[in-house]
Design a protein around this motif. Structure first.
Motif, PDB file in Angstrom:
ATOM      1  N   ARG A   1       0.845  -1.193   0.000  1.00  0.00           N
ATOM      2  CA  ARG A   1       0.000   0.000   0.000  1.00  0.00           C
ATOM      3  C   ARG A   1       0.877   1.239   0.000  1.00  0.00           C
ATOM      4  O   ARG A   1       1.833   1.340   0.755  1.00  0.00           O
ATOM      5  CB  ARG A   1      -0.886   0.054   1.244  1.00  0.00           C
TER       6      ARG A   1
ATOM      7  N   GLU B   1      -2.159  -1.126  -3.679  1.00  0.00           N
ATOM      8  CA  GLU B   1      -3.219  -0.181  -3.322  1.00  0.00           C
ATOM      9  C   GLU B   1      -2.620   1.197  -3.096  1.00  0.00           C
ATOM     10  O   GLU B   1      -1.531   1.325  -2.524  1.00  0.00           O
ATOM     11  CB  GLU B   1      -3.933  -0.653  -2.054  1.00  0.00           C
TER      12      GLU B   1
ATOM     13  N   GLN C   1      -3.779   4.410  -1.059  1.00  0.00           N
ATOM     14  CA  GLN C   1      -4.767   4.824  -0.072  1.00  0.00           C
ATOM     15  C   GLN C   1      -4.595   6.320   0.199  1.00  0.00           C
ATOM     16  O   GLN C   1      -3.575   6.752   0.737  1.00  0.00           O
ATOM     17  CB  GLN C   1      -4.572   4.023   1.216  1.00  0.00           C
TER      18      GLN C   1
ATOM     19  N   ARG D   1      -5.043  -5.978 -10.525  1.00  0.00           N
ATOM     20  CA  ARG D   1      -5.304  -6.130  -9.086  1.00  0.00           C
ATOM     21  C   ARG D   1      -4.860  -4.876  -8.326  1.00  0.00           C
ATOM     22  O   ARG D   1      -4.126  -4.933  -7.341  1.00  0.00           O
ATOM     23  CB  ARG D   1      -4.607  -7.380  -8.549  1.00  0.00           C
ATOM     24  N   PHE D   2      -5.357  -3.753  -8.797  1.00  0.00           N
ATOM     25  CA  PHE D   2      -5.030  -2.455  -8.199  1.00  0.00           C
ATOM     26  C   PHE D   2      -6.251  -1.908  -7.464  1.00  0.00           C
ATOM     27  O   PHE D   2      -7.391  -2.094  -7.903  1.00  0.00           O
ATOM     28  CB  PHE D   2      -4.602  -1.472  -9.299  1.00  0.00           C
ATOM     29  N   THR D   3      -6.007  -1.217  -6.358  1.00  0.00           N
ATOM     30  CA  THR D   3      -7.080  -0.568  -5.609  1.00  0.00           C
ATOM     31  C   THR D   3      -6.703   0.884  -5.321  1.00  0.00           C
ATOM     32  O   THR D   3      -5.587   1.153  -4.860  1.00  0.00           O
ATOM     33  CB  THR D   3      -7.352  -1.290  -4.277  1.00  0.00           C
ATOM     34  N   LEU D   4      -7.624   1.798  -5.594  1.00  0.00           N
ATOM     35  CA  LEU D   4      -7.503   3.192  -5.174  1.00  0.00           C
ATOM     36  C   LEU D   4      -8.580   3.411  -4.135  1.00  0.00           C
ATOM     37  O   LEU D   4      -9.771   3.241  -4.419  1.00  0.00           O
ATOM     38  CB  LEU D   4      -7.686   4.143  -6.354  1.00  0.00           C
ATOM     39  N   SER D   5      -8.187   3.777  -2.909  1.00  0.00           N
ATOM     40  CA  SER D   5      -9.159   3.849  -1.822  1.00  0.00           C
ATOM     41  C   SER D   5      -8.878   5.036  -0.913  1.00  0.00           C
ATOM     42  O   SER D   5      -7.926   5.780  -1.111  1.00  0.00           O
ATOM     43  CB  SER D   5      -9.112   2.554  -0.998  1.00  0.00           C
TER      44      SER D   5
ATOM     45  N   SER E   1      -9.641  -4.332 -11.107  1.00  0.00           N
ATOM     46  CA  SER E   1      -9.271  -3.313 -10.135  1.00  0.00           C
ATOM     47  C   SER E   1     -10.489  -2.581  -9.572  1.00  0.00           C
ATOM     48  O   SER E   1     -11.605  -2.687 -10.107  1.00  0.00           O
ATOM     49  CB  SER E   1      -8.293  -2.320 -10.775  1.00  0.00           C
TER      50      SER E   1
END
Length: 405
Positions: free
Chosen positions: A67, A91, A93, A121-125, A164
């Motif tokens: 992250r 990710e 964050q 497999r990317f996350t923007l949160s 994603s």
């Protein structure tokens, strides 16, 4: 001697266990790359462009899930490129606010502030905000009427991003489009917010093109152009539980302006609410298209309209500022389109307008359970249809394409 040996062995095991736990904690801590740590040196109210680039480089090289963290606070950001491929799920964050240069300072890509590209497999949160500070740019933007205008910065671009998720973050006051999605697969926007004034120019909320399996859900979009615009090559798009307003509504198109455009198909828009928008749900194509294409398998269902202009609209003569020849027919074939359970109020007397191409009539258009009331005082609610023979079920005569044009 035996007892001492046992005690010594227990002590060794305790030390080894403690060391192993410590290493596990280090590995766990190492999975988080906080831009404000001493290693990266980011500080609130300062430019964190390099710090963020360094943190991303380290996280992307990690062989375990990682992250990049931007804590609460306000940070200046000239530009950012989150480029893969990365070695493991990753990710970003964002808890703070990232601010773009208000004057559109020189960027490596003049039309891009932040880019996410070639990721899987990317996350923007996070609860953070991407503030494009577009107020100055809106006053100078003439792209809505000048085809040769200079490039203007988009808040976020997603290019070749797969499997994603974007969730909980806010795009604020972009200079141009808030989000541009291109060549992506299985990308979801959830609890996503777009905020800009209704008079901000060309600030589409989310624009999607040449992508498959995009999902937009439980999101709130208020802006100065289309809340969601759907470009050529979009397939298997699902939009649910989106509130739109202010803005120009939810639009497929415009299509047919450029050569080599790809077909649009598999569009499902459900359980959405539009309030005080200049249009509702619409399909728009340019006349005199340079090449033939199709828009099919498009479905609008369970939509609430609150004081919306043109709630239901198919416009195959879309020609803003007379930039085209309306006498020549659109070459975009529209078929298998349904409008079901659409209710609420229209701010214009013509609540349903289906104007299909003269040389290419629409096929298999269905209207079911349409219940719209006119909220103004310029006559009675009505409909206008041309070059189409829709299937009508439980629709008042005034809305059932009784008026031909």
């Amino acid at each position: 001697m035996g007892l001492k040996l046992v005690i010594n062995m227990l002590l060794i095991l305790m030390v080894l266990s403690s060391t192993s736990a410590g290493r596990s904690r280090e590995l766990l801590a190492g999975a988080a790359f906080d831009v404000t740590t001493a290693k990266y040196g980011a500080k609130p109210n300062s430019d964190i462009t390099q710090a963020l680039a360094n943190a991303w480089k380290d996280a992307c090289a990690s062989t375990s899930a990682s992250r990049v963290i931007i804590p609460k606070g306000t940070y200046k950001l000239k530009e950012a490129s989150f480029k893969g491929p990365c070695k493991a799920p990753i990710e970003v964050q964002v808890q703070g606010t990232l601010q773009a240069p208000p004057d559109g300072a020189q960027l490596s890509k003049p039309d891009t502030w932040i880019e996410f590209s070639y990721l899987d497999r990317f996350t923007l949160s996070g609860s953070g905000t991407f503030d494009g500070q577009g107020q100055k740019a809106w006053k100078e933007n003439d792209c809505h009427k000048n085809p040769k205008c200079s490039s203007i910065t988009v808040n976020m671009r997603f290019h070749s991003v797969k499997n994603s998720l974007v969730r909980d973050v806010t795009s604020l006051n972009s200079k141009n489009f808030h989000v541009n999605v291109l060549s992506c697969e299985r990308l979801t926007f959830q609890h996503f917010t777009v905020a800009a004034p209704g008079d901000s120019v060309n600030t589409d909320g989310i624009h999607i093109g040449r992508s498959t399996g995009v999902n937009i859900t439980d999101s709130k979009i208020g802006t100065g152009d289309d809340c969601i615009s759907i470009g050529d090559g979009t397939k298997q798009l699902t939009i649910t539980k989106v509130t739109c307003g202010p803005g120009h509504g939810i639009s497929i198109g415009s299509l047919g302006r450029y050569p080599k455009e790809e077909p649009v198909s598999g569009i499902h828009i459900r359980n959405c609410t539009l309030s005080n928008t200049s249009n509702g749900v619409r399909i728009k194509t340019w006349p005199n298209s340079p090449a033939a294409s199709t828009a099919s398998d498009i479905h609008f269902e369970d939509i609430i309209m609150n004081n919306v202009g043109n709630p239901i609209l198919i416009d195959q003569e879309y020609c803003p500022w007379n930039q085209c020849n309306k006498q020549a027919s659109s070459k975009i074939k529209i078929s298998n389109v349904s409008f079901k359970n659409i209710r609420g109020t229209s701010s214009t007397p013509v609540a349903v307008k289906i104007a299909c191409a003269k040389g290419l009539p629409c096929d298999k258009v269905e209207m079911t359970d349409i219940n719209l009331k006119y909220s103004g005082k310029q006559g009675s609610i009505t409909s206008q249809c041309s070059n189409v023979r829709p299937t009508i079920t439980r629709v008042a005569n005034t809305l059932a394409c009784a008026t031909k044009s």
